[in-house]
Design a protein around this motif. Structure first.
Motif, short mmCIF file in Angstrom:
data_model
loop_
_atom_site.label_atom_id
_atom_site.label_comp_id
_atom_site.label_asym_id
_atom_site.label_seq_id
_atom_site.Cartn_x
_atom_site.Cartn_y
_atom_site.Cartn_z
N GLU A 61 -20.15 68.27 -63.49
CA GLU A 61 -19.69 67.04 -62.86
C GLU A 61 -19.78 65.89 -63.85
N THR A 62 -18.73 65.05 -63.91
CA THR A 62 -18.72 63.91 -64.81
C THR A 62 -18.70 62.63 -63.98
N THR A 63 -19.63 61.72 -64.27
CA THR A 63 -19.69 60.43 -63.60
C THR A 63 -19.11 59.38 -64.54
N VAL A 64 -18.14 58.61 -64.03
CA VAL A 64 -17.47 57.60 -64.84
C VAL A 64 -17.75 56.23 -64.23
N SER A 65 -18.30 55.32 -65.05
CA SER A 65 -18.62 53.99 -64.53
C SER A 65 -18.14 52.91 -65.49
N SER A 66 -17.81 51.77 -64.91
CA SER A 66 -17.34 50.62 -65.69
C SER A 66 -17.45 49.38 -64.82
N GLY A 67 -17.43 48.23 -65.46
CA GLY A 67 -17.45 46.97 -64.72
C GLY A 67 -16.09 46.58 -64.20
N VAL A 68 -15.07 47.40 -64.45
CA VAL A 68 -13.72 47.04 -64.07
C VAL A 68 -13.16 47.90 -62.94
N THR A 72 -16.62 56.52 -60.41
CA THR A 72 -15.82 57.68 -60.02
C THR A 72 -16.52 58.95 -60.47
N VAL A 73 -16.46 59.99 -59.66
CA VAL A 73 -17.05 61.27 -60.01
C VAL A 73 -15.92 62.29 -60.15
N ILE A 74 -15.87 62.93 -61.32
CA ILE A 74 -14.93 64.03 -61.55
C ILE A 74 -15.72 65.31 -61.25
N PRO A 75 -15.34 66.04 -60.21
CA PRO A 75 -16.15 67.18 -59.80
C PRO A 75 -16.12 68.32 -60.82
N SER A 76 -17.14 69.16 -60.76
CA SER A 76 -17.21 70.34 -61.62
C SER A 76 -15.99 71.21 -61.36
N GLY A 77 -15.40 71.74 -62.41
CA GLY A 77 -14.21 72.57 -62.27
C GLY A 77 -12.92 71.78 -62.38
N ALA A 93 -9.23 41.28 -71.81
CA ALA A 93 -10.59 41.77 -72.04
C ALA A 93 -10.58 43.26 -72.35
N ILE A 94 -11.62 43.69 -73.04
CA ILE A 94 -11.83 45.11 -73.32
C ILE A 94 -13.11 45.52 -72.61
N TYR A 95 -13.00 46.50 -71.72
CA TYR A 95 -14.13 46.97 -70.94
C TYR A 95 -14.58 48.34 -71.45
N ALA A 96 -15.89 48.53 -71.52
CA ALA A 96 -16.45 49.84 -71.88
C ALA A 96 -16.49 50.69 -70.61
N VAL A 97 -16.01 51.91 -70.75
CA VAL A 97 -16.05 52.88 -69.65
C VAL A 97 -16.99 53.99 -70.10
N THR A 98 -18.04 54.26 -69.32
CA THR A 98 -19.04 55.25 -69.67
C THR A 98 -18.81 56.55 -68.91
N PHE A 99 -18.65 57.64 -69.66
CA PHE A 99 -18.50 58.98 -69.10
C PHE A 99 -19.83 59.70 -69.31
N SER A 100 -20.42 60.23 -68.23
CA SER A 100 -21.68 60.98 -68.32
C SER A 100 -21.43 62.40 -67.84
N CYS A 101 -21.56 63.35 -68.76
CA CYS A 101 -21.35 64.77 -68.45
C CYS A 101 -22.65 65.33 -67.89
N GLY A 102 -22.62 65.77 -66.63
CA GLY A 102 -23.81 66.26 -65.97
C GLY A 102 -24.33 67.57 -66.53
N SER A 103 -23.46 68.45 -67.04
CA SER A 103 -23.91 69.75 -67.51
C SER A 103 -24.66 69.66 -68.83
N THR A 104 -24.38 68.64 -69.64
CA THR A 104 -25.05 68.52 -70.94
C THR A 104 -25.92 67.28 -71.06
N GLY A 105 -25.74 66.33 -70.17
CA GLY A 105 -26.50 65.09 -70.26
C GLY A 105 -25.94 64.13 -71.30
N THR A 106 -24.78 64.44 -71.84
CA THR A 106 -24.15 63.61 -72.87
C THR A 106 -23.40 62.45 -72.24
#
Length: 185
Positions: A61-68, A72-77, A93-106
């Protein structure tokens, strides 16, 4: 005598292989996946627009977060999800979007740029499928884009490519000189 002429080419080839070969120094920390490559399409958008979020390389599962936009959660699979950019996003403006991969913690950051121009709401156009007897064109045309031309530059890849170019040029020079030397004898 021939060994002296081959030595520089051998050293150059060994140097190129050293740059290309995988190394523990470039491995991701703590066993994290080095293939996690998140994307945002389009990377430049107007306030209120929809973006497609890609979680390439993440098997969980990938969690995507941003101030804009809302988290959003992209489900596993699944490899993609969508988000709607806030209508009050600051233009230019330029916004940073953070992607967090749940399977690796990256976690990886990707930039999203908000356009500075006026927002146009696209109006959907009906598409008609031409029949064999019809010569009408389908409205809308081809959707173009940046394709694979946009992305980050990897210095290791650039160095490896430069080393290969140098190796090829050195090899061509070596064989050209060798051919000239063989013709003289």
């Amino acid at each position: 005598m021939r060994a002296i002429r081959v030595a520089p080419l051998a050293l150059l080839g060994a140097g190129a292989l050293t740059l290309i070969a995988p190394s523990a120094a470039f491995a991701a920390p703590d066993g994290a996946s080095s293939t996690f490559n998140p994307t945002i399409t389009p990377s430049v958008i107007a306030p209120g627009g929809r973006v497609t979020l890609g979680s390439g390389g993440c098997t969980g599962e990938t969690t995507v977060s941003s101030g804009v936009f809302d988290t959003t959660v992209i489900p596993s699979g699944s490899t993609t999800g969508t988000a709607t950019v806030d209508t009050d996003a600051r233009r230019g403006a330029i916004y940073a979007v953070t992607f967090s991969c749940g399977s690796t913690g990256t976690s990886r950051n990707v930039n999203l740029t908000i356009t500075g121009g006026a927002t146009r709401t696209p109006t959907p156009t009906p598409t008609t499928v031409p029949t064999a007897s019809s010569t009408a064109l389908v409205p809308g045309g081809v959707r173009g884009g940046l394709g694979g031309s946009a992305g980050s530059t990897d210095t290791v890849e650039v160095a490896a490519g430069a080393a290969l170019v140098v190796a090829a040029a050195s090899g061509a020079l070596y064989f050209a000189r060798r051919r000239t030397a063989d013709r003289r004898h």
